[in-house]
Write a protein that holds these residues in place. Structure first.
Motif, PDB file in Angstrom:
ATOM      1  N   ARG A   1       0.854  -1.180   0.000  1.00 36.52           N
ATOM      2  CA  ARG A   1       0.000   0.000   0.000  1.00 36.52           C
ATOM      3  C   ARG A   1       0.882   1.220   0.000  1.00 36.52           C
ATOM      4  NH1 ARG A   1      -4.272   2.256   3.930  1.00 36.52           N
ATOM      5  NH2 ARG A   1      -3.142   4.112   4.502  1.00 36.52           N
ATOM      6  N   GLN A   2       0.418   2.279  -0.696  1.00 38.28           N
ATOM      7  CA  GLN A   2       1.241   3.463  -0.804  1.00 38.28           C
ATOM      8  C   GLN A   2       0.743   4.531   0.163  1.00 38.28           C
ATOM      9  OE1 GLN A   2       0.924   5.379  -4.564  1.00 38.28           O
ATOM     10  NE2 GLN A   2       2.495   6.865  -4.115  1.00 38.28           N
ATOM     11  N   ASP A   3       1.628   5.104   0.950  1.00 44.87           N
ATOM     12  CA  ASP A   3       1.290   6.183   1.866  1.00 44.87           C
ATOM     13  C   ASP A   3       2.173   7.353   1.498  1.00 44.87           C
ATOM     14  OD1 ASP A   3       0.455   4.504   4.898  1.00 44.87           O
ATOM     15  OD2 ASP A   3      -0.646   6.083   3.856  1.00 44.87           O
ATOM     16  N   CYS A   4       1.695   8.231   0.632  1.00 40.29           N
ATOM     17  CA  CYS A   4       2.531   9.344   0.136  1.00 40.29           C
ATOM     18  C   CYS A   4       3.822   8.798  -0.441  1.00 40.29           C
ATOM     19  CB  CYS A   4       2.828  10.352   1.231  1.00 40.29           C
ATOM     20  SG  CYS A   4       1.338  10.997   1.939  1.00 40.29           S
TER      21      CYS A   4
END
Lengths: 194, 241
Positions: free
Chosen positions: B42-45
């Motif tokens: 998952r991408q967080d910024c």
């Protein structure tokens, strides 16, 4: 015959030759009788003096005459509940500026999502479960749901959550972006009111 | 207090065990690259975090994903799975593929399928199908044809025995070169097998004892290395022959 009384759906209000059916009443073609369709008080409205048809109009007012009920060509705000390959189901929450008191279901069919290229519409790229959409009522539909349309610029998704849970920002007619992750998701976006 | 910080130039997590919360990639140190994220990431910024526990895998040029084995199956497009017919509707068969929702198999999605020769499946029929579309929130779409429209072994499976396993074991059985257990069994016995990526395996052979032997060998082989698998199969075969 002229006094107002409590009626229930199916009660005879008069013959079609003697009264006209107003709100809350309908004429059955088979035996030309006017029946009530709501539970409430019936009242007779005398006809305007110089009209040709001199029959009084009978109306039935239900328990909540000010309740918001979707009518054809009213603008509604609904939350999408289920997306299927050819249509999406939505729960109608507001009719115009008023919120509804009882549950109404609407269906947006594939051909009513937008005005151009209606057979190439992907329902999954237009709506997702949980989106809030603004739509127009096309017709009363069937017993299960109203038929809604988002085929104009000002109709479509007005608010949606991304997969990460943040409220997305519209960036074009067909995309919305999540402010936390930067990912864009496809939707049929309604024109932002300025 | 230890906070998971992305460390530059640290040994990468590729082909190592990751747990949810591990920051596996720092995008600020890799610029001008497009990276494809598969399942479990998952991408967080600017940082990529793992969401599932498993091995981080990388395939050239730019695909990262977390491989893990579960009993639950998450439908994804392109998978070949074993489904069980639950109901028949006018336009679709409703199939259970061990996912969160029932899947729809269109009545015409068979090779040479027309309105006149719609197949009749009883409730409970086992079918080998391909997942065509699997969007979140919608019921998956299936087909009994491959991408070019041919039947290619898809369709109902008759006789035999079906058992359920984890998704990791299904992937191991389908790996190439051939999985050690299947290779060892195939040298001595003759049987046919269908493996679904949703954790269902179907085995058929002439004699019921062969079916039982093959099924037990497969179920035992999940945690064994290739050498151990060969030894296990040899021991099983010795006892019966």
């Amino acid at each position: 015959m002229e006094e107002s009384r409590l009626v229930t759906p199916g009660e005879v209000l008069g013959k079609a030759s003697q009264v006209k059916a107003g709100k809350g009443a309908y004429v059955s073609q088979r035996n030309s009788t006017v029946y009530a369709s709501l539970t409430g008080r019936s009242c007779f409205i005398s006809p305007p003096p110089n009209s040709i048809d001199q029959r009084p109009t009978v109306e039935v007012t239900g328990h909540n005459p000010h309740a918001a009920v979707p009518q054809p060509s009213s603008i509604v705000i609904a939350r999408v509940t289920k997306v299927m390959p050819k249509m999406a189901s939505a729960d109608i929450m507001c009719v115009g500026p008023k919120s509804v008191r009882e549950k109404f279901t609407g269906i947006i069919r594939q051909q009513d999502v937008r005005a151009t290229e209606i057979d190439k519409v992907e329902m999954h790229s237009s709506f997702r479960p949980g989106d809030i959409v603004k739509a127009q009522v096309l017709s009363l539909g069937d017993a299960r749901a109203y038929h809604l349309s988002t085929a104009k610029n000002e109709f479509g998704v007005i608010s949606a959550e991304s997969a990460s849970g943040a409220t997305m920002v519209p960036i074009s007619w067909t995309e919305m972006q999540c402010p936390l992750t930067g990912q864009t998701e496809p939707r049929k976006v309604a024109k932002v009111e300025t | 207090m230890a906070i998971a910080e992305p460390t530059n130039n640290s040994p990468s997590y590729i082909d190592k065990l990751v747990v949810p919360g591990d920051v596996v990639l720092d995008l600020s140190s890799m610029s001008n690259q497009t990276i494809k994220l598969g399942g479990g990431l998952r991408q967080d910024c600017d940082s990529i975090t793992a969401m599932k526990a498993g091995m981080l895998r990388f395939s050239k040029p730019n695909k990262y994903w977390v491989e893990s084995s579960q009993k639950r199956y998450v439908p994804s497009a392109g998978d070949a799975v074993l489904g069980i017919v639950v109901d028949t509707k006018a336009e679709n068969f409703l199939i259970d593929i061990k996912g969160p929702a029932l899947a729809y198999l269109p009545v015409l999605a068979f090779e040479g399928g027309t309105r006149r020769n719609i197949p009749k499946f009883e409730v409970g029929t086992l079918i080998y199908v391909r997942v065509v579309k699997a969007n979140i929130g919608m019921n998956p779409d299936l087909s009994c044809m491959d991408a070019s429209g041919k039947a290619a072994e898809f369709g109902p499976l008759k006789d035999g025995y079906m058992f359920e396993t984890s998704t990791g074991l299904s992937r191991m059985l389908l790996s190439s070169p051939a999985c050690p257990v299947l290779e060892a069994l195939g040298k001595k016995l003759s049987f046919e097998i269908a493996v679904g990526l949703n954790g269902r395996v179907w085995v058929n052979a002439a004699a019921p004892s062969t079916v039982i032997l093959v099924s037990n060998a497969i179920m035992n082989s999940e945690t064994l290395t290739s050498v151990q698998q060969k030894l296990m199969v040899d021991k099983l075969l010795q006892r019966t022959q």
